[in-house]
Design a protein around this motif. Structure first.
Motif, short mmCIF file in Angstrom:
data_model
loop_
_atom_site.label_atom_id
_atom_site.label_comp_id
_atom_site.label_asym_id
_atom_site.label_seq_id
_atom_site.Cartn_x
_atom_site.Cartn_y
_atom_site.Cartn_z
N ALA A 3 0.82 -1.20 0.00
CA ALA A 3 0.00 0.00 0.00
C ALA A 3 0.86 1.26 0.00
O ALA A 3 0.33 2.35 -0.12
N PHE A 4 2.16 1.09 0.11
CA PHE A 4 3.00 2.28 0.27
C PHE A 4 2.95 3.25 -0.91
O PHE A 4 2.80 4.45 -0.69
N PRO A 5 3.06 2.76 -2.15
CA PRO A 5 2.97 3.71 -3.27
C PRO A 5 1.66 4.50 -3.25
O PRO A 5 1.65 5.69 -3.54
N ARG A 6 0.61 3.82 -2.85
CA ARG A 6 -0.68 4.53 -2.76
C ARG A 6 -0.62 5.60 -1.68
O ARG A 6 -1.15 6.69 -1.82
N MET A 7 0.04 5.27 -0.61
CA MET A 7 0.15 6.24 0.48
C MET A 7 0.93 7.48 0.02
O MET A 7 0.56 8.61 0.32
N VAL A 8 2.00 7.24 -0.74
CA VAL A 8 2.77 8.39 -1.24
C VAL A 8 1.90 9.24 -2.14
O VAL A 8 1.83 10.47 -2.01
N ALA A 9 1.19 8.59 -3.05
CA ALA A 9 0.34 9.33 -3.99
C ALA A 9 -0.69 10.15 -3.22
O ALA A 9 -0.97 11.30 -3.56
N HIS A 10 -1.21 9.57 -2.18
CA HIS A 10 -2.29 10.18 -1.44
C HIS A 10 -1.83 11.36 -0.60
O HIS A 10 -2.55 12.33 -0.40
N HIS A 11 -0.63 11.29 -0.07
CA HIS A 11 -0.20 12.31 0.89
C HIS A 11 0.90 13.23 0.38
O HIS A 11 1.41 14.05 1.12
N GLN A 12 1.30 13.06 -0.89
CA GLN A 12 2.45 13.83 -1.34
C GLN A 12 2.19 15.33 -1.37
O GLN A 12 3.09 16.12 -1.09
N ASP A 13 0.95 15.73 -1.68
CA ASP A 13 0.68 17.17 -1.71
C ASP A 13 0.79 17.78 -0.31
O ASP A 13 1.33 18.87 -0.14
N LEU A 14 0.29 17.06 0.67
CA LEU A 14 0.40 17.52 2.05
C LEU A 14 1.87 17.69 2.43
O LEU A 14 2.30 18.74 2.90
N VAL A 15 2.65 16.64 2.21
CA VAL A 15 4.05 16.64 2.67
C VAL A 15 4.86 17.68 1.90
O VAL A 15 5.60 18.47 2.50
N TYR A 16 4.68 17.69 0.59
CA TYR A 16 5.46 18.64 -0.21
C TYR A 16 5.04 20.08 0.08
O TYR A 16 5.87 20.96 0.30
N GLY A 17 3.72 20.32 0.10
CA GLY A 17 3.22 21.66 0.32
C GLY A 17 3.70 22.23 1.65
O GLY A 17 4.11 23.39 1.75
N LEU A 18 3.68 21.40 2.66
CA LEU A 18 4.13 21.82 3.99
C LEU A 18 5.63 22.13 3.96
O LEU A 18 6.07 23.17 4.44
N ALA A 19 6.40 21.25 3.34
CA ALA A 19 7.84 21.47 3.24
C ALA A 19 8.13 22.75 2.45
O ALA A 19 9.03 23.52 2.80
#
Lengths: 199, 280
Positions: A3-19
């Motif tokens: 499920a990890f790739p799905r997790m990245v796809a799902h949360h990448q905007d949050l993580v990147y945007g915050l960074a």
């Protein structure tokens, strides 16, 4: 863990945007985001399934991101002025073509207003209203009590509203003044806001 | 702070509050499309978690693990739980037991066990440092049924004083049998350590390849390092295929490289028993 790739796809905007709000360079934000996911993966592969199921992923990921961004800022190798940088600074990573000039102008205005908030308010407001975390997630990300976080968000938003109104009021009679005039006044707005809060 | 000028009427204030939230939303920045790919590339295979399976071989049943970039680990099948734990701590990745082994992989491991070369065999040595990789790459060159001293590997990779480090690197070989670390022995002829089951296992693997460990020890105890042929005037390591062909009547034992050159012999070009610069 498939499920990890799905997790990245799902949360990448949050993580990147915050960074991205913590560093002036998009490339640094991408590094931070990548490192966040790698750490998350390593941590998750060591957790038993029950613990993974009980994790509140968004708050947890935001917390990892914040820690990494803070460390990086503190280590100084990558200066982070970020939010209050000069509005006319050319950003090579600005998604220009997709945004109209007006949208960019709006984003710059809010970036500047947000930057004018005291640290605690800015972080809480950003996580709640830019990244769209729930209050419990914000509390988890910041490691602060829920009640504190809620009041920080409310006060922060109230200050932003005032700053925005003040801005709008000042803009109105001077619409034909050109950019230089307004640009000069901008720091003053931020400073007044800060002094209002520190009473 | 609420003194002074009155701002907009209530309706305007509500609008302003909505403006604030809408305004803040304009600060959202989507991740660049490259991000997910970068993360996945760093992680290696996650879409298909690394797998391992039991494989029957002439010697022992083995556990063989593989990922997207090739074979990642080989171990004895006695303790799968320990194999998994060690795997995870070394690679940072979980590994899952599966039944089906890709045919190509089975064939590749079988061929390696028989001492055949497997062109295009992929071994994932990520996580090892440059020195360890060079040691293992050099070890790959030792032919089936032959052995070399640790000092020879050290010398060949340009670190002649690093015998101990060579020993350590070989002890941590993640893919024994596939990379034949059992073919590296002590210069004094003793078999030496073995990561995949101790020196008894090492003897067994070597015997399965036709090496006689007792004979090796006997030679070493007699101080004999090289065997030459008085017809070709070439000297080799005792297990070199060229040395094994020499008939008893023509075998000339040597104790050192100096003795070899002193007798007018030269070093074999296949097993390269000592630096030729020294011999020249």
């Amino acid at each position: 863990m498939s499920a990890f790739p799905r997790m990245v796809a799902h949360h990448q905007d949050l993580v990147y945007g915050l960074a991205r709000r913590w560093t002036p360079r998009a490339a640094d934000a991408e590094d931070i985001a990548q490192e966040t996911f790698l750490r998350a993966y390593r941590a998750l592969s060591g957790y038993p399934p029950e613990r993974i199921a009980a994790l509140h992923l968004r708050g947890w990921l935001a917390r990892i991101t914040l820690n990494l961004a803070r460390n990086r800022a503190r280590d100084g190798a990558h200066p982070t002025a970020a939010l209050d940088e000069a509005p006319d600074r050319a950003d090579p990573h600005d998604p220009g073509p997709e945004r109209s000039a007006e949208q960019r102008e709006t984003a710059l205005l809010w970036r500047r207003l947000l930057a004018g908030l005291p640290d605690h308010y800015r972080q809480a407001v950003g996580l709640r209203h830019v990244d769209g975390l729930s209050y419990p997630e914000v509390a988890q990300a910041l490691g602060r009590p829920l009640g504190t976080v809620k009041s920080d968000v409310h006060r922060g938003v109230r200050l932003l509203r005032k700053a925005y109104e003040a801005e709008a009021e000042m803009e109105r009679p001077m619409t034909r003044d050109g950019d230089t005039g307004t640009a000069e006044r901008r720091p003053a707005t931020a400073m007044r806001l800060a002094s209002e809060v520190s009473w | 702070m609420r003194t002074g000028r009155m701002v907009a009427p209530a309706a305007g204030r509500l609008a302003a509050a909505r403006d604030v939230l809408a305004g803040l939303r304009t600060l959202r920045e989507p991740a660049p499309p490259s991000l997910a790919g970068r993360v996945m590339a760093q992680l290696g295979p996650v879409d298909s978690v690394d797998s391992y399976s039991r494989m029957q071989t002439p010697l022992w049943p083995l556990l063989v693990a593989w990922g997207r970039d090739g074979i990642t680990a080989v171990g004895r099948a006695d303790d799968p739980a320990a194999f998994e734990a060690e795997y995870r701590s070394r690679t940072g990745r979980p590994v899952r037991l599966v039944r089906e082994v890709p045919d190509r992989l089975t064939r590749a491991v079988e061929k390696r066990m028989r001492g055949e070369s497997v062109p295009g065999l992929r071994v994932d040595l990520s996580g090892l440092n440059e020195f360890q990789r060079r040691v293992l790459a050099k070890t790959m060159e030792i032919p089936h049924g032959e052995v070399r001293p640790y000092a020879w590997i050290a010398e060949q990779i340009g670190h002649p004083r690093a015998q101990r480090a060579v020993g350590t690197a070989l002890a941590r070989n993640p893919v024994p049998f596939v990379i034949p670390c059992h073919r590296v022995v002590r210069s004094d002829g003793r078999i030496g350590r073995y990561g995949a089951g101790g020196s008894q296992s090492k003897r067994a693997v070597l015997q399965s390849e036709g090496v006689d460990p007792d004979e090796l020890e006997r030679l070493a105890q007699a101080g004999i390092r090289y065997i030459g042929s008085d017809t070709t005037r070439i000297a080799c390591f005792p297990t070199c295929r060229n040395a094994r062909r020499i008939t008893a009547a023509h075998r000339v034992p040597f104790r050192s490289a100096r003795d070899v050159t002193g007798a007018g012999f030269r070093a074999c070009r296949s097993c390269r028993p000592f630096p030729t610069a020294q011999a020249a």
